[in-house]
Design an enzyme around this catalytic site. Structure first.
Site, PDB file in Angstrom:
ATOM      1  N   GLY A  28       0.631  -1.394   0.044  1.00 21.63           N
ATOM      2  CA  GLY A  28      -0.024   0.227   0.014  1.00 21.63           C
ATOM      3  C   GLY A  28       0.951   1.157   0.091  1.00 21.63           C
ATOM      4  N   HIS A  34       4.504   1.920  -8.194  1.00 19.27           N
ATOM      5  CA  HIS A  34       3.481   0.909  -8.149  1.00 19.27           C
ATOM      6  C   HIS A  34       2.495   0.879  -9.386  1.00 19.27           C
ATOM      7  CE1 HIS A  34       4.154   1.379  -3.570  1.00 19.27           C
ATOM      8  NE2 HIS A  34       4.578   0.304  -3.767  1.00 19.27           N
ATOM      9  N   GLN A 145      12.570  -2.901 -10.053  1.00 16.94           N
ATOM     10  CA  GLN A 145      14.159  -2.926  -9.981  1.00 16.94           C
ATOM     11  C   GLN A 145      14.553  -1.990  -8.792  1.00 16.94           C
ATOM     12  OE1 GLN A 145      16.170  -4.510 -11.571  1.00 16.94           O
ATOM     13  NE2 GLN A 145      17.986  -3.509 -10.838  1.00 16.94           N
TER      14      GLN A 145
END
Ligand code: PAF
Length: 277
Positions: A28, A34, A145
């Protein structure tokens, strides 16, 4: 967008999913990094599942589990915008019921770099990812990454345990000044935020040196340390130039290497990396 608030609900939704299923595990406090993973999962699969679970087992007792930023309403609104199919939000009791006592541990590479500073961290990450993979049964799981060691550890776990999924590692998403996006960037004070791009500058320096033919890892490490040391607030935890498979420090770079670092800026400890070659 469907929401599963328990393992049972998630399994019920999964049984009706079109395949392949793409999966983005998160804790979250979402940011553009994200969302980029979710966009790729949505692009490449008919169904993209995102989990939101602040996993207690990957935090040491003195770390920020309780203080870790949480804002579920904001996260759900962001996930809806990028057309997430299913959001899985289990609670701790469901994931780790009383008497829970099974762990997945990747040896060797988890003792290096982040694992040296956080000895129990990767055991928590691999255990929760294994559990999430079993519940969600994705064909592809997407990692950033930015957490290079985490991605390498998950790939090793998936290969060693013959998991039926592909671990896809996607590029780091950065702020305009180069700072890698991270939920923990919210901990930075104004002056720390101004100093924070020094991590990326040192990685760019390493990359430039490599492009100009430097292969002595010690020379590259020293140049990175000298640059970071110019920021008074920056306290180096490690600066590494390591083999991409074993994560052991190298003397001479043959082919490619992972340049990575962890630096404390006040309270937050920031990590970043770049692949040389
Ligand atoms: O990178 C993270 O946010 C976490 O380590 C992960 C992969 C969601 C496991 O809790």
């Amino acid at each position: 967008m469907q929401i599963a608030r328990s393992i049972a609900e998630m399994k019920a939704l999964r049984s009706k999913c079109a395949e392949p299923v793409g999966f983005v595990p998160t804790m979250g406090s979402l940011h553009e990094g994200h969302l980029e993973l979710v966009r790729i999962a949505v692009r490449d699969n008919p169904v993209a599942v995102v989990s939101i679970f602040v996993n207690p087992t990957q935090f040491a007792p003195d770390e920020d589990y309780k203080a870790y930023p949480r804002d579920l309403d904001r996260d759900l609104a962001m996930l809806d915008q990028v057309k997430t199919g299913i959001v899985f939000i289990p609670d701790s009791q469901d994931m780790y019921a009383d008497g829970y006592n099974t762990w997945v541990d990747v040896n060797g590479i988890t003792g290096k770099l982040e694992g040296k500073a956080r000895p129990t961290h990767f055991r928590g990450v691999t255990t929760v990812c294994n559990k999430l993979f079993n519940i969600v049964q994705p064909h592809q799981a997407y990692f950033g990454q930015k957490d290079a060691q985490q991605a390498i550890v998950i790939q090793k776990m998936a290969a060693d345990l013959n998991m039926n999924l592909e671990v896809v590692v996607c590029p780091t998403i950065r702020e305009k000044d180069g700072l890698a996006m991270s939920s923990r960037n919210t901990y930075l004070t104004g002056s720390e935020r101004i100093a924070a791009p020094v991590l990326y500058r040192s990685l760019c320096l390493a990359s430039d040196m490599f492009s100009n033919g430097e292969r002595d890892a010690g020379v590259i490490r020293k140049a990175m340390i000298d640059l970071i040391s110019q920021e008074a607030a920056a306290k180096i935890d490690y600066v590494s130039v390591a083999d991409l498979q074993t994560l052991s420090e190298v003397d001479k770079i043959e082919g490619n290497a992972l340049a990575s670092l962890a630096v404390r800026l006040g309270k937050p400890r920031l990590i970043d990396n770049i692949i040389l070659g």
